[in-house]
Scaffold this motif. Sequence first.
Motif, PDB file in Angstrom:
ATOM      1  N   LEU A  97     -18.920 -19.172   2.504  1.00 59.35           N
ATOM      2  CA  LEU A  97     -18.448 -19.620   1.204  1.00 59.35           C
ATOM      3  C   LEU A  97     -19.616 -19.723   0.239  1.00 59.35           C
ATOM      4  O   LEU A  97     -20.547 -20.513   0.452  1.00 59.35           O
ATOM      5  CB  LEU A  97     -17.755 -20.983   1.324  1.00 59.35           C
ATOM      6  N   VAL A  98     -19.588 -18.948  -0.823  1.00 59.65           N
ATOM      7  CA  VAL A  98     -20.609 -18.994  -1.865  1.00 59.65           C
ATOM      8  C   VAL A  98     -20.253 -20.089  -2.858  1.00 59.65           C
ATOM      9  O   VAL A  98     -19.132 -20.116  -3.397  1.00 59.65           O
ATOM     10  CB  VAL A  98     -20.708 -17.642  -2.595  1.00 59.65           C
ATOM     11  N   VAL A  99     -21.184 -21.014  -3.083  1.00 61.15           N
ATOM     12  CA  VAL A  99     -20.983 -22.072  -4.081  1.00 61.15           C
ATOM     13  C   VAL A  99     -22.296 -22.285  -4.819  1.00 61.15           C
ATOM     14  O   VAL A  99     -23.283 -22.716  -4.224  1.00 61.15           O
ATOM     15  CB  VAL A  99     -20.537 -23.413  -3.451  1.00 61.15           C
ATOM     16  N   MET A 100     -22.309 -21.974  -6.094  1.00 66.60           N
ATOM     17  CA  MET A 100     -23.490 -22.191  -6.911  1.00 66.60           C
ATOM     18  C   MET A 100     -23.689 -23.686  -7.130  1.00 66.60           C
ATOM     19  O   MET A 100     -22.780 -24.385  -7.570  1.00 66.60           O
ATOM     20  CB  MET A 100     -23.298 -21.485  -8.266  1.00 66.60           C
ATOM     21  N   ASN A 101     -24.897 -24.192  -6.784  1.00 69.35           N
ATOM     22  CA  ASN A 101     -25.183 -25.629  -6.866  1.00 69.35           C
ATOM     23  C   ASN A 101     -24.122 -26.397  -6.082  1.00 69.35           C
ATOM     24  O   ASN A 101     -23.425 -27.262  -6.599  1.00 69.35           O
ATOM     25  CB  ASN A 101     -25.233 -26.081  -8.323  1.00 69.35           C
ATOM     26  N   ALA A 102     -24.042 -26.086  -4.811  1.00 74.94           N
ATOM     27  CA  ALA A 102     -22.980 -26.597  -3.941  1.00 74.94           C
ATOM     28  C   ALA A 102     -22.798 -28.110  -3.974  1.00 74.94           C
ATOM     29  O   ALA A 102     -21.650 -28.588  -3.949  1.00 74.94           O
ATOM     30  CB  ALA A 102     -23.215 -26.125  -2.503  1.00 74.94           C
ATOM     31  N   PRO A 103     -23.867 -28.919  -4.019  1.00 75.96           N
ATOM     32  CA  PRO A 103     -23.635 -30.376  -3.998  1.00 75.96           C
ATOM     33  C   PRO A 103     -22.799 -30.878  -5.173  1.00 75.96           C
ATOM     34  O   PRO A 103     -22.169 -31.927  -5.057  1.00 75.96           O
ATOM     35  CB  PRO A 103     -25.057 -30.958  -4.058  1.00 75.96           C
ATOM     36  N   PHE A 104     -22.778 -30.144  -6.261  1.00 76.63           N
ATOM     37  CA  PHE A 104     -21.946 -30.566  -7.391  1.00 76.63           C
ATOM     38  C   PHE A 104     -20.474 -30.286  -7.112  1.00 76.63           C
ATOM     39  O   PHE A 104     -19.649 -31.212  -7.066  1.00 76.63           O
ATOM     40  CB  PHE A 104     -22.388 -29.862  -8.675  1.00 76.63           C
ATOM     41  N   ASP A 105     -20.112 -29.039  -6.903  1.00 74.92           N
ATOM     42  CA  ASP A 105     -18.693 -28.684  -6.753  1.00 74.92           C
ATOM     43  C   ASP A 105     -18.083 -29.258  -5.482  1.00 74.92           C
ATOM     44  O   ASP A 105     -16.941 -29.738  -5.503  1.00 74.92           O
ATOM     45  CB  ASP A 105     -18.547 -27.161  -6.772  1.00 74.92           C
ATOM     46  N   LEU A 106     -18.803 -29.193  -4.379  1.00 78.23           N
ATOM     47  CA  LEU A 106     -18.230 -29.679  -3.127  1.00 78.23           C
ATOM     48  C   LEU A 106     -18.127 -31.200  -3.102  1.00 78.23           C
ATOM     49  O   LEU A 106     -17.161 -31.751  -2.553  1.00 78.23           O
ATOM     50  CB  LEU A 106     -19.048 -29.176  -1.947  1.00 78.23           C
ATOM     51  N   THR A 107     -19.083 -31.889  -3.703  1.00 76.18           N
ATOM     52  CA  THR A 107     -18.979 -33.354  -3.765  1.00 76.18           C
ATOM     53  C   THR A 107     -17.840 -33.773  -4.686  1.00 76.18           C
ATOM     54  O   THR A 107     -17.094 -34.711  -4.375  1.00 76.18           O
ATOM     55  CB  THR A 107     -20.309 -33.980  -4.233  1.00 76.18           C
ATOM     56  N   LEU A 108     -17.689 -33.080  -5.800  1.00 79.82           N
ATOM     57  CA  LEU A 108     -16.551 -33.371  -6.683  1.00 79.82           C
ATOM     58  C   LEU A 108     -15.229 -33.194  -5.946  1.00 79.82           C
ATOM     59  O   LEU A 108     -14.328 -34.035  -6.055  1.00 79.82           O
ATOM     60  CB  LEU A 108     -16.593 -32.456  -7.906  1.00 79.82           C
ATOM     61  N   LEU A 109     -15.111 -32.116  -5.188  1.00 79.52           N
ATOM     62  CA  LEU A 109     -13.880 -31.891  -4.429  1.00 79.52           C
ATOM     63  C   LEU A 109     -13.681 -32.996  -3.395  1.00 79.52           C
ATOM     64  O   LEU A 109     -12.559 -33.494  -3.215  1.00 79.52           O
ATOM     65  CB  LEU A 109     -13.924 -30.522  -3.754  1.00 79.52           C
TER      66      LEU A 109
END
Length: 241
Positions: A97-109
Amino acid sequence: MTSWYEGPLAAFDTETTGVDVEADRIVSAAVVVQDAPGTRPRIVRWLVNPGVPVPGAATAVHGLTEEHLQHNGRWPAPVMYEIADRLAEHAAMGRPLVVMNAPFDLTLLDRELRRHRASSLDHWFQAAPLRVLDPRVLDKHLDRYRKGRRTLTDLCAHYGVDLDGAHEAAADALAALEVVRAVGRRFATRLERLSPTELHTLQVNWHAAQARGLQAWFARSGSEETVSTDWPLRPDLPAAA
């Protein structure tokens, strides 16, 4: 044997009410899947009525007004379930899974799942672990001495990736996916022998080192801003939040 950066990849991105992962909300999201370079991507989009005001500054970034979201967005609870379920499905199929700046999007989710589903993001990956490829972390580690910013727009320009419709979740997710493929090709001699699982583990350490470096820079500049070393997900929501 096909290298991971030439194989199937999924990508995830969100647009939000702001940049505070503990308090802000998701207003749109997208998951993009591409089976091989150059093939037509498959896209799933979600539009969310966050149930809270949408600041004008956020609308100026992604173009989604509070009125539009109230009339066209869905309630967060079912959407967050669907997103987490879709990501878990890709993990089970072995797609990184590609996530740019992952700690932002995944933590929000994660926070939205806790808020609306009494669940957590980790719960969805008990059967098959999440394997994240973060173009920001990869690029900063592999080309650490290059000067300049490393936003998605900057990375697209540097790696020759088209970014049409920036700050639209699907467009950003697809661009991040293409950047990861470009990073893989440019640094093939350093990456092709590593599996996505190995890269996920390495990025935990790479991001921590990058965060400590940024924290030291803030300290030298007299700033009190703190930088989290956690990747790809920040710790549990504080009890007081």
